[in-house]
Design an enzyme around this catalytic site. Structure first.
Site, PDB file in Angstrom:
ATOM      1  N   SER A 172      -1.430   7.273   4.920  1.00 20.88           N
ATOM      2  CA  SER A 172      -2.281   8.277   4.285  1.00 20.88           C
ATOM      3  C   SER A 172      -3.376   7.629   3.454  1.00 20.88           C
ATOM      4  O   SER A 172      -3.162   6.599   2.814  1.00 20.88           O
ATOM      5  CB  SER A 172      -1.440   9.187   3.379  1.00 20.88           C
ATOM      6  OG  SER A 172      -2.269  10.015   2.593  1.00 20.88           O
ATOM      7  N   TYR A 210      -3.970  17.408  -1.169  1.00 18.32           N
ATOM      8  CA  TYR A 210      -3.680  16.541  -0.019  1.00 18.32           C
ATOM      9  C   TYR A 210      -2.649  17.186   0.888  1.00 18.32           C
ATOM     10  O   TYR A 210      -2.770  17.194   2.105  1.00 18.32           O
ATOM     11  CB  TYR A 210      -3.151  15.196  -0.515  1.00 18.32           C
ATOM     12  CG  TYR A 210      -2.328  14.442   0.500  1.00 18.32           C
ATOM     13  CD1 TYR A 210      -0.950  14.501   0.458  1.00 18.32           C
ATOM     14  CD2 TYR A 210      -2.940  13.700   1.502  1.00 18.32           C
ATOM     15  CE1 TYR A 210      -0.179  13.825   1.378  1.00 18.32           C
ATOM     16  CE2 TYR A 210      -2.178  13.027   2.439  1.00 18.32           C
ATOM     17  CZ  TYR A 210      -0.805  13.094   2.368  1.00 18.32           C
ATOM     18  OH  TYR A 210      -0.057  12.427   3.292  1.00 18.32           O
TER      19      TYR A 210
END
Length: 253
Positions: free
Chosen positions: A172, A185
């Site tokens: 990520s 997110y």
């Protein structure tokens, strides 16, 4: 090495790299055939893991699916079987090293050699550092980092022996960019599953490193290079998503 020689070597390498990139741009990349390959996907009960498993099922790969959540794992298996794939499921807690190793041995003994490993399993706690419990931090490191090492150690030797294999690590950009409490997110990850999996599969089939950058992040990266820091900070405040509540924060009301 003499500085002039070093400079010439750098320039030569640079020109070669540009020429190589141009050739790759003009010629389509050779795509990997994954029909019949034994593919292991961790964290397959939902989200990216489930979507990745579906894509491999469409390509007629044989699937080994791991997840700690049995119900979601069964649903993924049903979807993949409906696409014509052979599916084997294992309920595995990827935070436990010995459980990973023991299940890996079962897979190798009872099913066969894994040729594609997709390390997708991950957990996240949406809270600030001081509100996050110790065991939650440990869990994130165990699943998001250490589990990738244990699965790789379990299956890489056989891949090396067979001189074939592919290991994928789903990571990520949150490790590089500050995202308050990780809530935005998490929501973004859910909304962009199909796009991420499309980029992921393209990287696997063409043996390329793929970095998926959401549209809003692309603009942020571009703007940070061109816009002065003071103006950029104002822009970030204007575009910051507001939530009614944030996990880990109490209310003053």
């Amino acid at each position: 090495m003499h500085p002039v020689v070093g400079l010439l070597l750098f320039l030569g390498t640079l020109l070669y790299a540009y020429a190589e990139a141009l050739v790759k741009l003009l010629l389509p990349a050779r795509r990997k055939a994954v029909r019949g390959e034994l593919v292991l996907v961790t964290g397959a009960a939902r989200g990216l893991g489930r979507a990745t498993a579906r894509e491999f099922a469409r390509l007629q790969s044989r699937l080994v699916l791991w997840d700690v959540e049995a119900h979601g794992l069964k649903e993924t298996a049903t979807e993949c079987e409906g696409l014509g794939a052979t599916v084997h499921t294992f309920v595995v807690d990827c935070s436990k090293r010995e459980e990973i190793y023991s299940t890996a041995e079962k897979v190798k003994k009872d099913i066969g050699d894994i040729s594609i490993l997709v390390n997708n399993a991950g957990v996240i706690t949406a809270a600030d550092l001081l509100s996050t419990q110790d065991h939650q931090i440990e869990k994130m490191f165990e699943v998001n980092i250490l589990a990738h090492i244990w699965t790789t150690r379990a299956f890489l030797p056989t891949m090396m022996k067979n001189n074939r294999g592919h290991i994928v690590t789903v990571a990520s950009a949150a490790g590089q960019f500050v995202t308050s409490f990780m809530v935005a997110y998490w929501l973004g990850k859910i909304l962009e599953v199909d796009e991420v999996v499309k980029a992921l599969m393209e990287g696997i089939l063409t043996n390329q490193k793929m970095v998926f950058v959401p549209p809003q992040l692309s603009f942020a990266l571009f703007s940070e290079m061109l816009i002065p820091e003071r103006a950029s900070n104002v822009l970030k405040k204007l575009t910051d998503v507001k939530f009614d509540a944030v996990v880990g924060h109490g209310s003053n009301q």
